[in-house]
Structures are given as structure tokens and as C-alpha cells.
Design a protein around this motif. Sequence first.
Motif, PDB file in Angstrom:
ATOM      1  N   LEU A  46      23.502  51.376  32.921  1.00  0.00           N
ATOM      2  CA  LEU A  46      23.300  50.438  34.029  1.00  0.00           C
ATOM      3  C   LEU A  46      24.526  49.553  34.116  1.00  0.00           C
ATOM      4  CD1 LEU A  46      19.580  49.250  33.672  1.00  0.00           C
ATOM      5  CD2 LEU A  46      20.505  51.000  35.192  1.00  0.00           C
ATOM      6  N   ASP A  47      25.096  49.429  35.306  1.00  0.00           N
ATOM      7  CA  ASP A  47      26.240  48.549  35.533  1.00  0.00           C
ATOM      8  C   ASP A  47      25.754  47.310  36.276  1.00  0.00           C
ATOM      9  OD1 ASP A  47      28.140  50.420  34.458  1.00  0.00           O
ATOM     10  OD2 ASP A  47      27.894  51.583  36.292  1.00  0.00           O
ATOM     11  N   LEU A  48      25.924  46.150  35.642  1.00  0.00           N
ATOM     12  CA  LEU A  48      25.449  44.895  36.217  1.00  0.00           C
ATOM     13  C   LEU A  48      26.607  43.956  36.466  1.00  0.00           C
ATOM     14  CD1 LEU A  48      22.377  44.257  33.866  1.00  0.00           C
ATOM     15  CD2 LEU A  48      22.414  45.497  36.039  1.00  0.00           C
ATOM     16  N   ALA A  49      26.471  43.122  37.483  1.00  0.00           N
ATOM     17  CA  ALA A  49      27.463  42.086  37.783  1.00  0.00           C
ATOM     18  C   ALA A  49      26.739  40.778  38.025  1.00  0.00           C
ATOM     19  CB  ALA A  49      28.299  42.466  39.006  1.00  0.00           C
ATOM     20  N   CYS A  50      27.326  39.698  37.568  1.00  0.00           N
ATOM     21  CA  CYS A  50      26.740  38.361  37.771  1.00  0.00           C
ATOM     22  C   CYS A  50      27.841  37.321  37.607  1.00  0.00           C
ATOM     23  CB  CYS A  50      25.603  38.111  36.781  1.00  0.00           C
ATOM     24  SG  CYS A  50      26.129  38.137  35.063  1.00  0.00           S
ATOM     25  N   ALA A  51      27.523  36.072  37.915  1.00  0.00           N
ATOM     26  CA  ALA A  51      28.533  35.016  37.852  1.00  0.00           C
ATOM     27  C   ALA A  51      28.909  34.686  36.413  1.00  0.00           C
ATOM     28  CB  ALA A  51      28.029  33.764  38.570  1.00  0.00           C
ATOM     29  N   ASP A  52      27.911  34.576  35.524  1.00  0.00           N
ATOM     30  CA  ASP A  52      28.161  34.223  34.123  1.00  0.00           C
ATOM     31  C   ASP A  52      27.774  35.405  33.243  1.00  0.00           C
ATOM     32  OD1 ASP A  52      28.464  33.123  31.637  1.00  0.00           O
ATOM     33  OD2 ASP A  52      27.365  31.274  32.063  1.00  0.00           O
ATOM     34  N   ALA A  53      28.715  36.341  33.088  1.00  0.00           N
ATOM     35  CA  ALA A  53      28.421  37.573  32.353  1.00  0.00           C
ATOM     36  C   ALA A  53      28.211  37.294  30.867  1.00  0.00           C
ATOM     37  CB  ALA A  53      29.559  38.575  32.553  1.00  0.00           C
ATOM     38  N   ARG A  54      28.943  36.339  30.326  1.00  0.00           N
ATOM     39  CA  ARG A  54      28.805  36.062  28.890  1.00  0.00           C
ATOM     40  C   ARG A  54      27.398  35.574  28.566  1.00  0.00           C
ATOM     41  NH1 ARG A  54      32.767  31.910  25.767  1.00  0.00           N
ATOM     42  NH2 ARG A  54      33.594  33.671  24.612  1.00  0.00           N
ATOM     43  N   GLY A 100      35.665  37.625  41.906  1.00  0.00           N
ATOM     44  CA  GLY A 100      35.646  36.783  43.099  1.00  0.00           C
ATOM     45  C   GLY A 100      34.497  35.794  43.002  1.00  0.00           C
ATOM     46  N   LYS A 101      34.338  35.000  44.036  1.00  0.00           N
ATOM     47  CA  LYS A 101      33.314  33.962  44.006  1.00  0.00           C
ATOM     48  C   LYS A 101      31.930  34.491  44.346  1.00  0.00           C
ATOM     49  CE  LYS A 101      36.590  30.258  45.184  1.00  0.00           C
ATOM     50  NZ  LYS A 101      36.956  29.201  46.175  1.00  0.00           N
ATOM     51  N   THR A 102      31.879  35.576  45.108  1.00  0.00           N
ATOM     52  CA  THR A 102      30.589  36.114  45.550  1.00  0.00           C
ATOM     53  C   THR A 102      30.536  37.615  45.294  1.00  0.00           C
ATOM     54  OG1 THR A 102      31.345  36.643  47.791  1.00  0.00           O
ATOM     55  CG2 THR A 102      30.541  34.388  47.411  1.00  0.00           C
ATOM     56  N   ILE A 103      29.347  38.187  45.419  1.00  0.00           N
ATOM     57  CA  ILE A 103      29.211  39.624  45.246  1.00  0.00           C
ATOM     58  C   ILE A 103      29.964  40.385  46.333  1.00  0.00           C
ATOM     59  CG2 ILE A 103      27.041  39.685  46.542  1.00  0.00           C
ATOM     60  CD1 ILE A 103      28.050  41.953  43.565  1.00  0.00           C
ATOM     61  N   VAL A 104      30.069  39.818  47.529  1.00  0.00           N
ATOM     62  CA  VAL A 104      30.815  40.484  48.613  1.00  0.00           C
ATOM     63  C   VAL A 104      32.297  40.554  48.249  1.00  0.00           C
ATOM     64  CG1 VAL A 104      31.489  40.353  51.032  1.00  0.00           C
ATOM     65  CG2 VAL A 104      29.133  39.817  50.368  1.00  0.00           C
ATOM     66  N   GLU A 105      32.842  39.466  47.707  1.00  0.00           N
ATOM     67  CA  GLU A 105      34.235  39.489  47.257  1.00  0.00           C
ATOM     68  C   GLU A 105      34.425  40.500  46.125  1.00  0.00           C
ATOM     69  OE1 GLU A 105      35.996  35.756  46.319  1.00  0.00           O
ATOM     70  OE2 GLU A 105      35.272  34.763  48.142  1.00  0.00           O
ATOM     71  N   ASP A 106      33.434  40.570  45.234  1.00  0.00           N
ATOM     72  CA  ASP A 106      33.490  41.523  44.135  1.00  0.00           C
ATOM     73  C   ASP A 106      33.570  42.957  44.669  1.00  0.00           C
ATOM     74  OD1 ASP A 106      32.513  41.990  40.981  1.00  0.00           O
ATOM     75  OD2 ASP A 106      31.804  43.525  42.369  1.00  0.00           O
ATOM     76  N   LEU A 107      32.702  43.296  45.612  1.00  0.00           N
ATOM     77  CA  LEU A 107      32.681  44.646  46.158  1.00  0.00           C
ATOM     78  C   LEU A 107      33.975  44.985  46.889  1.00  0.00           C
ATOM     79  CD1 LEU A 107      28.991  44.856  47.458  1.00  0.00           C
ATOM     80  CD2 LEU A 107      29.922  45.674  45.282  1.00  0.00           C
ATOM     81  N   ALA A 108      34.603  43.992  47.476  1.00  0.00           N
ATOM     82  CA  ALA A 108      35.853  44.222  48.204  1.00  0.00           C
ATOM     83  C   ALA A 108      37.002  44.590  47.270  1.00  0.00           C
ATOM     84  CB  ALA A 108      36.222  42.986  49.009  1.00  0.00           C
ATOM     85  N   ARG A 109      36.860  44.263  45.977  1.00  0.00           N
ATOM     86  CA  ARG A 109      37.936  44.543  45.024  1.00  0.00           C
ATOM     87  C   ARG A 109      37.730  45.849  44.261  1.00  0.00           C
ATOM     88  NH1 ARG A 109      39.099  38.532  42.331  1.00  0.00           N
ATOM     89  NH2 ARG A 109      39.418  37.442  44.307  1.00  0.00           N
ATOM     90  N   ARG A 110      36.649  46.546  44.530  1.00  0.00           N
ATOM     91  CA  ARG A 110      36.368  47.773  43.786  1.00  0.00           C
ATOM     92  C   ARG A 110      37.169  48.941  44.342  1.00  0.00           C
ATOM     93  NH1 ARG A 110      31.983  47.528  40.160  1.00  0.00           N
ATOM     94  NH2 ARG A 110      31.285  45.354  40.011  1.00  0.00           N
ATOM     95  N   VAL A 117      28.897  49.390  46.196  1.00  0.00           N
ATOM     96  CA  VAL A 117      27.540  49.195  46.696  1.00  0.00           C
ATOM     97  C   VAL A 117      26.778  48.396  45.648  1.00  0.00           C
ATOM     98  CG1 VAL A 117      25.459  50.333  47.586  1.00  0.00           C
ATOM     99  CG2 VAL A 117      27.702  51.443  47.841  1.00  0.00           C
ATOM    100  N   ALA A 118      25.919  47.469  46.090  1.00  0.00           N
ATOM    101  CA  ALA A 118      25.188  46.611  45.146  1.00  0.00           C
ATOM    102  C   ALA A 118      23.720  46.486  45.544  1.00  0.00           C
ATOM    103  CB  ALA A 118      25.838  45.226  45.076  1.00  0.00           C
ATOM    104  N   LEU A 119      22.901  46.226  44.538  1.00  0.00           N
ATOM    105  CA  LEU A 119      21.462  45.990  44.747  1.00  0.00           C
ATOM    106  C   LEU A 119      21.063  44.794  43.896  1.00  0.00           C
ATOM    107  CD1 LEU A 119      18.641  46.944  45.821  1.00  0.00           C
ATOM    108  CD2 LEU A 119      18.446  48.249  43.676  1.00  0.00           C
ATOM    109  N   GLU A 120      20.562  43.738  44.533  1.00  0.00           N
ATOM    110  CA  GLU A 120      20.145  42.563  43.767  1.00  0.00           C
ATOM    111  C   GLU A 120      18.828  42.856  43.053  1.00  0.00           C
ATOM    112  OE1 GLU A 120      19.598  37.714  44.184  1.00  0.00           O
ATOM    113  OE2 GLU A 120      19.880  38.929  45.982  1.00  0.00           O
TER     114      GLU A 120
END
Length: 474
Positions: A46-54, A100-110, A117-120
Amino acid sequence: MAARRVRLAAEAREVMAKVYACAKQPVWLVGGSIRDAALGRPFADLDLACADARALAAQLARSFKGTLVTLDEANAVYRLVLMSARAKAIKQIDIAGLQGKTIVEDLARRDFTVNAVALELTKELPPSLPATAFLDPRGGLKDLAAGILRADIEDNLSDDPLRLLRAFRIAAQLGLSIEQKTLKAISRRKKLISVPASERVTAELLMLLAVPGVPAWLGLMDECGLLTAIFPELEPSRRCAEDYYGPGGVLKHTLDVCARVDFLLTNLRAIYPGLAADLHAHITARGGPPFRALLLLSALLHDVAKPATAKKIDGRLRFFEHDTKGAAATEKILRRLRLSRDQIDTASAVVRHHLRPGHLAAGGPLTERAVYRFFRDLGPDAPGLLIVCWGDHSSYMPEARLKRLLKTATADSKRSDLTRLKPEDARKTVHHLQIVSTLLRRWRDLSRAPAPERLLDGRDIMKALKLPPGPRIG
């Protein structure tokens, strides 16, 4: 072809529900997990992304009681290896901080749209989700449905040049076609492949070479200039011996050999029904897919020294010592790519000895002494060498004719009459393949033979000769 709806396996949904329950922040399922689910492929990570990964990684380590590994502290990338994962479909969870600051910015850098593609995560996810349930700003699900790998934001390829090679690996594994604009973007940036650490390049390369059908991708990589950007030592092969091999010279021959090695490995049961089980067991014992990849890599480098050794003697182009010099070049190349010592030794042995079966074929009837020396010198590398030699010799015959002659080519040379086979080159090729086949069968027989019973040991000698222990007994 991606489905209109994306199905999530029960265990994956259970793990995601547990993640959601212990997380104190929004968490997104991203990247390969969604891509594979959309294609109906099983996935173990499972690949997860969030603001505070640690913080999330620490929470999940406590909740799942797994082993937490820091992959990249600077970019906040962590891996949780789940306990008792052997019996589970989900083996690990990767947690990364948002780029990036948001998930949309994150997806733009992939790298590619299919990975953007992301699913909350929510308290409870249904088994099947419509495409509209996903955040897909770059049209990744549509590209999956069309079977296309696309880098719509080309600068992302430059941000991490390993993506130039990863495009071929992902496309090969998933059966996707790389979009033409993306191929051109890769070609323009091919020299950047020297930037990533060698270990990262090698990991991608070996995963690519392990995929059945990889020679077609190697050809496409060559068209983009990426193949010889990774292996600049192959570039001189392109103009070497074109009058013999045709346009593309030795490099064309090399890619043809890779194609035949892949053909043999993919069709072992059909070509060698009596040997396939033993060869599969040997390949598995040597590492499985990574060993398959190493054989393709050995085939790719087997003639690397031909341009440097090419000389015309009495009007005939010869390549004296290209085997030994090629082995030295192979060792140097693979050291640069940071392969293991065992891998380097195996590939170098294949390159050094790849002419031996041909010499045996040209030397008259195969003797027991010659067979003994062959297996003595090659040891456990003998089957891999013979697989590459099969690809080398069979490459001199058109595939359609090879398929028609497979039964003869795999027969015992002592029981075959090739005098009616025309032309002479075809007769020579089939004879060489028969010698390779004979050696493969001898390897199988030797590997199955019981170990000889010891007739004497040191104690027997000391007792019979009344000698004390020491070097003389040894």
C-alpha cells in the motif's frame, strides 16, 4: 484494460480502515496500489501519502506491530513491514510526505499519469469504486483504460532521471504502450540517466530484464538512445560488421540474441519438455527472475568486445580474443553498475566461455573428456552459459525456420543426419544447437547422479600406514 470501476480486495480495505482509524490527519492511497487495482492486478504493497509522514509511520508501527524502516529521512519516506506477512496479501505499507502543500500538488509532481491518482481513506471503503471516487487531475485512469504510459509533465522526468528507465520497466510489466511524445521526451533527456546512483539504475534494469518479452523494449530503448546511454560500450557495435549482420551490425545481432534467449526461457517446456523442470529448478535456485535478468544482461554484453578486436584476415572479418576481452569489459561495466560479486562472476564467465560450445561443435564428435572439461570449468554457471549460447547460435536462423527445425535442433547429434539440410549455414546452426542440447542433457544427468561413495578417509589411511595426523595425511 482498466475497468470502469476499481475493485479493492477485502484485506486491502481492512488494512486501510485500520490506517484511517489510527491516523490523526487526512491520508491518501496513491500511485502503484491504485494503478494495479485499476488493472485488476493483485498488489502486496500500500502506498500512502499524508502531510506528516513521520507521525503516521510511528502510529502505524505501534498499531500494526510491524518493522519500521526509514527509506529517505530528508523526504520523509518510510516503510512498514507487516508482521506475519507471509500468509497475508498485503506485505508492507509505504508512507511518504506530500510533495507540495496539497495532494493536488503532490500528484502534479509524480512521474506518469497512471501513478498520479489518489483516493482519500475513509472509515469504510466499498469493494468497488467508480472512477469519480478518485482524485485524478492528470487523467491517469483514462490512460490506463487506453493502455498508455504518458509523462504529460515532461519536466518531471528531469527531476528524477531514473524515470527515463522506469518508463520502460512499468510499461513492460503492465503491458502498456509508451506514448510517442513521452518517448521523444526520454530521448531528449537520455544523457541524464548517468545522474542517478548506479544502484538505483541497476535495480530498475534488472526488474525490466526479468520481464518476458523484454527484447522488444530493449529495441525501443535503443531507438531512444537510452540503451547506449546506460551502456556506452555498446555504441561501437552499431557500425561493426554491418556487411555481415546487416544494418545495425553487431548491436543488431546482440539484440537478436537477447530475443532468442527470451524465446527459449519463455518456451522451455515446449522446446525441452524433458529438461524444463530441471532448468526451472536451477533458475529458481540461482535467484529466479533476477537470474533470468542476469542471463539477458550476459547476452546483451556477450559480444561487447567485437568492435575492439575486429580484423580482416584473408578477406574475412575475425574477432580473435573478443571472448576474453569481452569478459574483462563485462566485469568493468557491471562493477560500474554495482552488481554483486556473484552476479559479476557469473556474467563474466558466460561472456568468457560463450564460444566453447561452438568450438566443441566444430571439433568433431563430442568426447567424454571434452564434456568433463566443460562442466569442470563452468561449474554451476554451465546451464546459464548454454542458455545464452542457444540464443547466440539460433539467432543466425530466421525465427520461422527455427520453429520448424526445433525438433531436429534439440535432438542427439549422433543420431541425426543433417546432410540433406540446406544451405550449409543452416546445417551448421542446427548442429551447434544439437551440441548445446546434448550438453544440457548431460548437465541434467550429472546433476541427478548420486554423489560417489567415499572409498577411504583420513582415519583409514592413518590406520593402514600407521601415520600420525598431519599435512601428509591431507
